[in-house]
Structure formats: C-alpha cells, structure tokens
Design a protein around this motif. Structure first.
Motif, PDB file in Angstrom:
ATOM      1  N   LYS A  17       0.828  -1.207   0.000  1.00 13.45           N
ATOM      2  CA  LYS A  17       0.000   0.000   0.000  1.00 13.45           C
ATOM      3  C   LYS A  17       0.865   1.261   0.000  1.00 13.45           C
ATOM      4  O   LYS A  17       0.466   2.298  -0.529  1.00 13.45           O
ATOM      5  CB  LYS A  17      -0.951  -0.027   1.198  1.00 13.45           C
ATOM      6  N   THR A  19       3.656   1.606  -1.539  1.00 12.31           N
ATOM      7  CA  THR A  19       4.355   1.756  -2.811  1.00 12.31           C
ATOM      8  C   THR A  19       3.395   1.824  -3.992  1.00 12.31           C
ATOM      9  O   THR A  19       3.816   1.828  -5.143  1.00 12.31           O
ATOM     10  CB  THR A  19       5.334   0.574  -3.025  1.00 12.31           C
ATOM     11  N   GLY A  20       2.099   1.884  -3.686  1.00  9.45           N
ATOM     12  CA  GLY A  20       1.108   1.992  -4.761  1.00  9.45           C
ATOM     13  C   GLY A  20       0.882   0.698  -5.506  1.00  9.45           C
ATOM     14  O   GLY A  20       0.347   0.698  -6.609  1.00  9.45           O
ATOM     15  N   TYR A  24      -6.607  -2.594  -5.836  1.00 10.56           N
ATOM     16  CA  TYR A  24      -7.968  -2.326  -5.357  1.00 10.56           C
ATOM     17  C   TYR A  24      -8.965  -2.699  -6.465  1.00 10.56           C
ATOM     18  O   TYR A  24      -8.574  -2.966  -7.598  1.00 10.56           O
ATOM     19  CB  TYR A  24      -8.111  -0.845  -4.989  1.00 10.56           C
ATOM     20  N   ASP A  27      -8.654  -1.081  -9.684  1.00 13.25           N
ATOM     21  CA  ASP A  27      -7.420  -1.385 -10.421  1.00 13.25           C
ATOM     22  C   ASP A  27      -7.531  -2.672 -11.234  1.00 13.25           C
ATOM     23  O   ASP A  27      -6.632  -2.987 -12.013  1.00 13.25           O
ATOM     24  CB  ASP A  27      -6.245  -1.545  -9.436  1.00 13.25           C
ATOM     25  N   LYS A  29      -8.164  -5.036 -14.045  1.00 14.44           N
ATOM     26  CA  LYS A  29      -8.350  -4.905 -15.494  1.00 14.44           C
ATOM     27  C   LYS A  29      -8.304  -6.299 -16.094  1.00 14.44           C
ATOM     28  O   LYS A  29      -7.380  -7.059 -15.816  1.00 14.44           O
ATOM     29  CB  LYS A  29      -7.221  -4.082 -16.110  1.00 14.44           C
ATOM     30  N   MET A 183     -13.131   5.742   1.234  1.00 14.89           N
ATOM     31  CA  MET A 183     -12.279   6.474   0.292  1.00 14.89           C
ATOM     32  C   MET A 183     -12.417   5.907  -1.114  1.00 14.89           C
ATOM     33  O   MET A 183     -12.337   6.630  -2.092  1.00 14.89           O
ATOM     34  CB  MET A 183     -10.814   6.404   0.745  1.00 14.89           C
TER      35      MET A 183
ATOM     36  N   ARG B  29      -3.551   6.243 -14.954  1.00 15.99           N
ATOM     37  CA  ARG B  29      -4.150   4.962 -14.558  1.00 15.99           C
ATOM     38  C   ARG B  29      -4.462   4.076 -15.769  1.00 15.99           C
ATOM     39  O   ARG B  29      -4.225   2.874 -15.729  1.00 15.99           O
ATOM     40  CB  ARG B  29      -5.442   5.195 -13.760  1.00 15.99           C
ATOM     41  N   ASN B  33      -0.900   2.575 -16.938  1.00 12.73           N
ATOM     42  CA  ASN B  33      -1.020   1.493 -15.953  1.00 12.73           C
ATOM     43  C   ASN B  33      -0.332   1.781 -14.635  1.00 12.73           C
ATOM     44  O   ASN B  33       0.131   0.858 -13.961  1.00 12.73           O
ATOM     45  CB  ASN B  33      -0.494   0.176 -16.529  1.00 12.73           C
ATOM     46  N   LEU B  35      -1.175   2.580 -11.234  1.00  6.67           N
ATOM     47  CA  LEU B  35      -2.433   2.523 -10.473  1.00  6.67           C
ATOM     48  C   LEU B  35      -2.274   3.007  -9.037  1.00  6.67           C
ATOM     49  O   LEU B  35      -3.194   2.902  -8.238  1.00  6.67           O
ATOM     50  CB  LEU B  35      -2.972   1.082 -10.505  1.00  6.67           C
ATOM     51  N   GLY B  36      -1.108   3.549  -8.702  1.00 10.14           N
ATOM     52  CA  GLY B  36      -0.870   4.010  -7.333  1.00 10.14           C
ATOM     53  C   GLY B  36      -1.659   5.262  -6.984  1.00 10.14           C
ATOM     54  O   GLY B  36      -2.075   5.443  -5.847  1.00 10.14           O
ATOM     55  N   HIS B  38      -4.941   7.121  -6.769  1.00  5.79           N
ATOM     56  CA  HIS B  38      -6.300   6.569  -6.711  1.00  5.79           C
ATOM     57  C   HIS B  38      -7.355   7.635  -6.977  1.00  5.79           C
ATOM     58  O   HIS B  38      -7.168   8.799  -6.645  1.00  5.79           O
ATOM     59  CB  HIS B  38      -6.547   5.947  -5.327  1.00  5.79           C
ATOM     60  N   ALA B  48      -6.559  11.616  -2.905  1.00  5.73           N
ATOM     61  CA  ALA B  48      -6.058  10.251  -3.128  1.00  5.73           C
ATOM     62  C   ALA B  48      -5.257  10.134  -4.421  1.00  5.73           C
ATOM     63  O   ALA B  48      -4.515   9.178  -4.604  1.00  5.73           O
ATOM     64  CB  ALA B  48      -7.224   9.259  -3.140  1.00  5.73           C
ATOM     65  N   VAL B  76       3.537   7.890  -6.874  1.00  6.91           N
ATOM     66  CA  VAL B  76       4.053   7.107  -5.743  1.00  6.91           C
ATOM     67  C   VAL B  76       4.982   5.998  -6.236  1.00  6.91           C
ATOM     68  O   VAL B  76       5.935   5.634  -5.537  1.00  6.91           O
ATOM     69  CB  VAL B  76       2.892   6.530  -4.894  1.00  6.91           C
ATOM     70  N   GLU B  77       4.742   5.509  -7.455  1.00 10.30           N
ATOM     71  CA  GLU B  77       5.610   4.452  -7.987  1.00 10.30           C
ATOM     72  C   GLU B  77       7.041   4.946  -8.191  1.00 10.30           C
ATOM     73  O   GLU B  77       7.977   4.137  -8.274  1.00 10.30           O
ATOM     74  CB  GLU B  77       5.059   3.920  -9.317  1.00 10.30           C
ATOM     75  N   GLY B 110      -5.471   1.872   3.186  1.00  9.58           N
ATOM     76  CA  GLY B 110      -4.372   2.223   2.298  1.00  9.58           C
ATOM     77  C   GLY B 110      -4.759   2.995   1.059  1.00  9.58           C
ATOM     78  O   GLY B 110      -3.892   3.359   0.265  1.00  9.58           O
ATOM     79  N   PHE B 111      -6.050   3.272   0.894  1.00  7.38           N
ATOM     80  CA  PHE B 111      -6.482   3.934  -0.339  1.00  7.38           C
ATOM     81  C   PHE B 111      -5.962   5.366  -0.414  1.00  7.38           C
ATOM     82  O   PHE B 111      -5.713   5.886  -1.481  1.00  7.38           O
ATOM     83  CB  PHE B 111      -8.013   3.909  -0.438  1.00  7.38           C
ATOM     84  N   CYS B 112      -5.796   6.016   0.743  1.00  9.27           N
ATOM     85  CA  CYS B 112      -5.304   7.397   0.768  1.00  9.27           C
ATOM     86  C   CYS B 112      -3.785   7.468   0.791  1.00  9.27           C
ATOM     87  O   CYS B 112      -3.211   8.543   0.665  1.00  9.27           O
ATOM     88  CB  CYS B 112      -5.861   8.136   1.987  1.00  9.27           C
ATOM     89  N   THR B 113      -3.126   6.311   1.021  1.00  7.29           N
ATOM     90  CA  THR B 113      -1.713   6.322   1.385  1.00  7.29           C
ATOM     91  C   THR B 113      -0.819   6.950   0.318  1.00  7.29           C
ATOM     92  O   THR B 113       0.046   7.776   0.640  1.00  7.29           O
ATOM     93  CB  THR B 113      -1.238   4.885   1.689  1.00  7.29           C
ATOM     94  N   SER B 114      -1.020   6.585  -0.947  1.00  8.39           N
ATOM     95  CA  SER B 114      -0.104   7.135  -1.947  1.00  8.39           C
ATOM     96  C   SER B 114      -0.224   8.652  -2.023  1.00  8.39           C
ATOM     97  O   SER B 114       0.784   9.355  -2.153  1.00  8.39           O
ATOM     98  CB  SER B 114      -0.293   6.467  -3.308  1.00  8.39           C
ATOM     99  N   ILE B 117       1.558  10.193   0.900  1.00 10.21           N
ATOM    100  CA  ILE B 117       3.014  10.158   0.730  1.00 10.21           C
ATOM    101  C   ILE B 117       3.460  11.315  -0.165  1.00 10.21           C
ATOM    102  O   ILE B 117       4.425  12.020   0.147  1.00 10.21           O
ATOM    103  CB  ILE B 117       3.449   8.791   0.140  1.00 10.21           C
TER     104      ILE B 117
END
Lengths: 579, 165
Positions: A17, A19-20, A24, A27, A29, A183, B29, B33, B35-36, B38, B48, B76-77, B110-114, B117
């Motif tokens: 989480k 490091t993205g 989810y 995501d 696909k 969220m 996204r 690709n 996807l970090g 959100h 997010a 975030v990646e 963890g949805f808000c985490t990136s 950061i």
C-alpha cells in the motif's frame, strides 16, 4: 520467549500500500473488459410506464442496454424486497431503472442520457410519520403497511420502576443519516467463464454470504459463483450486504459476453450506497434520590428507506445497550423499522450502538443533574460489575468499568488542574475556546460503552475455517476464511500461526481473498476476526505441528513431548538436533 | 478529439495520443497502468490522486492531460526509485516516509496512502523540520477515513527526524 505474538509488527499488507502496488477494485483490469453505468430514477416514487433504450444502443461503443426485462424472476435482500432493476414502480431516487455497457465509461455515461423513461409520479412518503399515517401510500404495494418489523424487549416491571423513582425524565433525540464515505467508491468486476461460472471481483466484507445472496438475486447456483476480494479501500459496514449493482454487473457480463467493471462516481456513492438509519428516539428514565437507576423505557423509530437491509437488525444491538449498559432493573425497548421512499440504509460501524449509547448516556447526564450528583459518581454507582448477569442475560465475567471511569475522571481532573494553574495558555485548549469574544467554551463529558466482540452470533453460524499448509521448503501458508479490510487481520493471523510453528510471522503467506480457495467464514464485522479466525488458525497450526512432531519424533528417535518448533525448525528441547 | 503529448513520468518519457477530455489521472491509470494514484472523488477534494507535476503538488484528477505536454510527473511508484526501479526491487529500499508510515501503523485500508506520501514529500521538501501543526496543515488536502490521522502525522514527523539526522 514469544516469537511472534505480543510483538508490535508492521502490517503485512502495508508495504504494497505504501508503494502503490496494492490492487484495489478500481485497479482490476481484464482482457476485453467493458464498462457499465446505471440510470437511476428521477422520482422518489413513481410508476414506470416505459423505458426506451433503443437510441442508447445505437451509440457507437455501446454493447448492450439492460432494463427490468433482464431481471431474473427472483427477489433478493434481507427482506426479499429487491430486484436488480426496478420494473413497474420506482421507490426512491436511487432506484435502478436501466443500464448500459460500453467500451469506455464516458460512452456509457453518454448513452444513459439517450435512454427515455416515462414516469407517472406517485405520492412519496418521506418521513416515518407520513409512512405510518392511516392512509399512507405503501412503499411496497404487496405489504400490508410500511412497518417492516417491530422489536420488543422487556425485563422487570416498568410500573414498579417508575413508582420507585424520585425523578423521572423524558428526552427525544433525532439521529441523522451518516454515510460510510469509504475512500474507494463501490466497484465490482464481473465475468462469466466458459463453464458459465461467475467470478466477481468485489470489495465485500461477506464473500460467502454474498455468494448465497447473489445466487438468489441471479437465480443461479451459489456453487457457480466465485468471489475474489481485492484490496478494499474502506468498508465500515458498507460491505455487509448485497446491493443491486452487484447482480447488475453480473447481468451486464452475461448479456455482453465480456468482463464488465461497474464503478461508482463519488456522487453515485452518496446517492446509491447505504447510510446509517436516521432514527427518532424517545427515552424515559428514572432514578432514586440516592442515584440508583430505576428504569429505562425506549422507543426508536428507524427510517430504513425503500428496501430492507441487514441494517434493520441494528435494533438488536441498541437493545443490548439499552438493557445492559449500567445496571437497570426495569427496561422496555421497542424499535420500529419503517419503509419510506428515502434512500437506502444499511449496516454501519457500531451497528446501532453509537445511536443507543448516545441516548442512554444523554439521559445519564440528565438523571445525574436531576438527583444533584456528580456525573462520574452517578455512573460509578450504577456501573456494571464483574461476575454478574445483566437482566438481559449477558454474563459479565471480568469487567473494569469502575476502574476505567475512575482513571478517566482522574485524568480529566488533572487536565482541569493544568487549566487552573496554566494561566492564559492552558495546554491542549485550542485558541477558539480561549478568545473572550468567542461563545465557544471547553467542557468535559463522560460516556461509557458496551459492545459486542468476538462474534455476533446473529447468523446461523459464526464460524471460520482455516488450513495451515507447510511446503517442502518449510514455508508456511495460512488459508483462512476471514477477510482483510485494512484492519490488520492478515498480520494478526500470521502471528498466531507463526507462534505455534516457530517461524517468523513476516514469512507466513496468508491466503484470504478467494472463495474458490478459502474455507467458509461469515464475514468481517463485530470485532470477531482475531477471536474466531484466530482460534481457527491456532487450531489448524497446532494440528500441523502435531503432524510434524510425529514424523520428527520418528526421525530423531525422541518423544514428541521433547520437541519444540523454533526458528523455522523442529528441535529437541534443550538440544540442538533438528529435523 | 485526440492530441499528441509528451509526458515524463517517474523519469520515463512517454509519447501519448490522448483524448482531450482525459485528465492526468485518467492517463496515469489507464494509459500508463500506474495505479498508485487513486480516484477517490474526481473533484480535487480527497487527495487520493496526489502526484507531483514539475515539482508542484497537484491532484491529478483536476488537470487535463493535454495541458501537461512536456511536464515531468512523479507518482508514488517513482518515490524512492533508483534508476527507474521502485522500492521493493532488489537493492532498492523504501523512502523514509514510506517506511515510517508502515512502521507507525499509518496505513489501514491504504487507499489514501499514496496521496498522503506525495503530500508529505512535498511538505518535507519545503519544510524539512515541520511542527505537528505544520504537518497537519501540509496534509490537510488528503482525507483518510480509517486512521484518524494521528499515526500518519506521527509517521511524517518521524520521517522528518530521520531525514534531518
């Protein structure tokens, strides 16, 4: 001594989480995946005369459109009052009327605007008072009234309690809608494979109950439904039920012959997802002059919206608080769940308890004032005690309620001391409370709470299955029915298994997201996972260790009771020999 | 309508032919690709999807992709990445902010985490030793529904200390 349990460890899911990399629902696909959008009702209550999707279907990129004509013949949900699309009548502004599937979400959204729906508006009932009026329009025409269910509970003798009271007071509280506001908005990806089996990538909290619910909603066997839980971006009870968008996604996938993602916008999330039930609560309560509570009489009326959910079971939790938070000899509790043409409601954190604690504790303060007692002393006098059974039959074994209240009161006194000694700049008091012009003042309030944990036992089973697997290389996997929603269950369960098998918890693989793989579990709620899934994992780990010890004892020529599991190896107690 | 743009994302250059209606978040996204970042609200309110564009902190859902031609984007990646290889790969460690969030329990769903950061990194770049209040203000545009923020703020303060040491 302890290798794993009792240590403060980072959560196993946290690095992905941070490091993205966590996947989810939004995501997911799949090759050839299409996108669905739903058209909702324009009226809170109306007859649907005609739905014309022909223009939408002609828009380039649109693969198919769906309406109530695509509904299976079954009804679903806690009250068996729901269908994926609504047919003749819409009962709220969130009612699904039609949908489209397209190659891009924007094309699907554009196509919705091309659907023509003819409505004949009907009189809606928008308050519980209107819903209970003698000539009220029925939200569900096949029911006798808008009252879905009434809960009644009594213990003791209310009249006796009232006669013994020196003070009696009455309070009405109106409690509002509260939304989960996860969220991550609601999302699902549905796909039928060549065998006609459905796979649903889902953010549900109840994968196995959802399997059953979907089986009803789609009229296909549950054995052909596989739920895969993605990383879940918030739940808070939202995931404790089936919602129409889930069978709709499956119908979209079946009709289009392709995997389909159905993802809510934030606007849609507020409109369509459930909220906590608004409730009018009326409470009468009494106390003797010496401070002892004499009785509590509570009536709650919940606006459950147009369709019933598991949220209509929340009065059972309210009942518990009403009957057993503090010692109350005489109690009456009544709750009515009322259909209206408002938005749907559902399970939400605390499951009724925040509401009931609010009205119980409000009257605790009022009673303390009425008998001229300090609110903390009043609570201490009436606090639950160890080794007693409440009149509702809850067996209280250990209970530190008094000690807890005393500790909090002492801390509050200290904080008041700081205020008194600290002059103009008392610590911790925001400036808005300090301005002489401000009407805001700082106060200290007390409330206690009593909550279920370790399993709610409102379903037929509250169990959880677990399998511990150890491979050729000594790698330990736990396959558990429980679900991770960010609360850290994977880590806790890995710790429990690691403790028994003497391995580093960070090396344990926890498999917990696929109903085709994991054993049954009722779902993640009611603070049950550590206790129930934890005990299941513990038993599985003990059995695995016993099998290892049996073989190791043979190999080492030692008694099994001389063996220990530590550092990833089986060793002889006090010795260095390993297997 | 489509338009050709160049984007440099986490050090890699991309030639893209994008629909003029797409946001930067859409492109990250769906086209790249990544996807970090959100999509929590799509209205710039939840944070997010926070990323850096040419060193500025932005919500990627509020920027049109075609307006980003030539921009350098960090997601975030790309945090803690060495030569384009991200944390978790052999020899590449986590950034102190990432590590602190993991160790302080600042990550639940963890949805808000990136997004957190990315905002925390920008804060620490402009103010390497922030006070607790300044951390709170720096993260004010990033909503978290799980933690109550305390452990997130603790983590950022701990990371600041480590970075400053």
């Amino acid at each position: 001594m302890s290798a794993a349990v009792g240590r403060r460890l980072p959560k196993l899911d946290a690095p992905a989480k941070a490091t993205g990399r966590a996947t989810y629902g939004h995501d997911v696909k799949l090759p050839g995946m299409l996108h669905g959008r739903i058209l909702y009702s324009r009226y809170p209550h109306a007859r649907v005369l005609d739905v014309d999707t022909s223009r939408a279907e002609q828009l380039p990129g649109v693969k198919c459109a769906l309406t109530a004509a695509d509904n299976p013949p079954t009804q679903f949900g806690y009250g068996k009052d729901n269908t994926p699309f609504k047919g003749d009548v819409v009962r709220s502004l969130r009612d699904e009327v039609a949908a489209v599937v397209a190659t891009h979400p924007d094309i699907a959204a554009e196509a919705l605007e091309l659907i023509r729906v003819k409505y004949e508006p009907l009189q809606p009932v928008l308050t519980v008072e209107d819903a209970l009026a003698p000539d009220a329009p029925l939200v569900h025409a096949d029911r006798e009234s808008n009252r879905f269910i009434t809960y009644n509970y009594n213990h003791g003798d209310l009249r006796k309690g009232e006669a013994e009271s020196d003070v009696v007071l009455e309070t009405t509280c109106d409690l509002p809608y509260v939304t989960h506001a996860c969220m991550e908005t609601s999302v699902v990806v549905a796909h039928f494979d060549d065998r006609g089996h459905l796979t649903l990538w889902s953010t549900t909290q109840i994968p196995f109950l959802l399997q059953r619910d979907l089986s009803e909603a789609l009229d296909i066997p549950g054995s052909r439904i596989r739920i895969i839980q993605t990383a879940i971006g918030g739940a808070f009870g939202r995931g404790l039920d089936i919602y129409p968008y889930e069978p709709i996604a499956a119908l979209m996938a079946r009709k289009s012959g392709k995997p389909v993602r159905l993802a809510f916008s934030r606007h849609e999330e507020f409109l369509v997802s459930p909220a906590r039930q608004p409730a009018r609560t009326h409470i009468r309560a009494g106390a003797r002059a010496d401070g002892r509570i004499t009785f509590r009489d509570v009536e709650v009326t919940l606006d459950i919206g147009a369709y019933v959910s598991w949220g209509s079971v929340t009065p059972l939790v309210m009942m518990e608080t009403t009957a057993s938070l503090y010692r109350v000899p005489h109690v009456r509790f009544q709750a009515d769940c009322i259909y209206t043409n408002n938005l749907i409601t559902g399970a939400m954190r605390g499951y009724g308890n925040p509401q009931s604690t609010f009205f119980v504790e409000t009257t605790m303060d009022q009673l303390a004032e009425a008998v001229d007692m300090d609110p903390v002393q009043f609570r201490l006098l009436n606090a639950n005690r160890p080794n007693e059974e409440t009149p509702q039959g809850l067996k209280i074994t250990s209970c530190g309620m008094k000690e807890c209240l005393q500790a909090v009161a002492a801390a509050a006194d200290r904080s008041r001391g700081v205020v008194a000694d600290g002059g103009d700049e008392p610590l911790g008091i925001p400036s808005m409370f300090r301005s002489p012009r401000s009407k805001l003042r700082r106060g200290i309030g007390f409330a206690a709470t009593l909550n279920v944990g370790g399993g709610a036992r409102i379903y037929r089973s509250d169990g959880c299955g677990a399998t511990v697997k150890i491979d050729d290389f000594g790698h330990v996997s736990l396959i558990t029915g429980s679900s991770e929603i960010g609360q850290g269950s994977e880590t806790v369960l890995a710790q429990i298994v690691a403790e028994v098998l003497g391995v580093d918890p960070g090396t344990v693989t926890v498999l917990n997201s696929d109903t085709d793989v994991k054993p049954w579990d009722v779902g993640v709620h009611a603070s049950r996972t550590t206790f129930i899934a934890g005990n299941a994992a513990h038993i599985a780990a003990l059995r695995a260790r016993a099998q290892l010890f049996e073989t190791a004892a043979e190999m080492l020529g030692e008694d099994e009771d001389q063996l220990v599991a530590r550092d990833g190896q089986i060793a002889v107690r006090g010795g260095a020999a390993v297997a | 309508m489509k338009q050709r743009i160049q984007l440099i994302v986490n050090g890699d250059s991309h030639e893209l032919y994008v629909d003029t209606r797409r946001s930067l978040l859409d492109v990250l996204r769906h086209e790249l690709n990544l996807l970090g970042a959100h999509r929590g609200c799509d209205t710039g309110n939840c944070g997010a999807c926070t990323v850096h564009v040419d060193g500025r902190v932005v919500t990627a859902c509020m920027l049109m992709a075609v307006a980003m031609d030539g921009a350098a984007v960090t997601t975030v990646e790309g945090v803690g990445a060495v030569n384009g290889v991200g944390p978790g790969s052999p020899g590449v460690g986590l950034h102190p902010v990432q590590r602190a969030l993991i160790e302080h329990g600042g990550i639940q769903c963890g949805f808000c985490t990136s997004g957190m950061i990315m905002s925390a990194l920008a804060l620490l770049q402009s103010n390497p030793r922030p006070s607790r209040e300044q951390v709170r203000a720096g993260l004010a545009g990033n909503l978290c529904r799980c933690t109550g923020y305390v452990k997130i703020v603790d983590a950022v303060l701990a990371a600041a200390e480590e970075l400053g040491a």
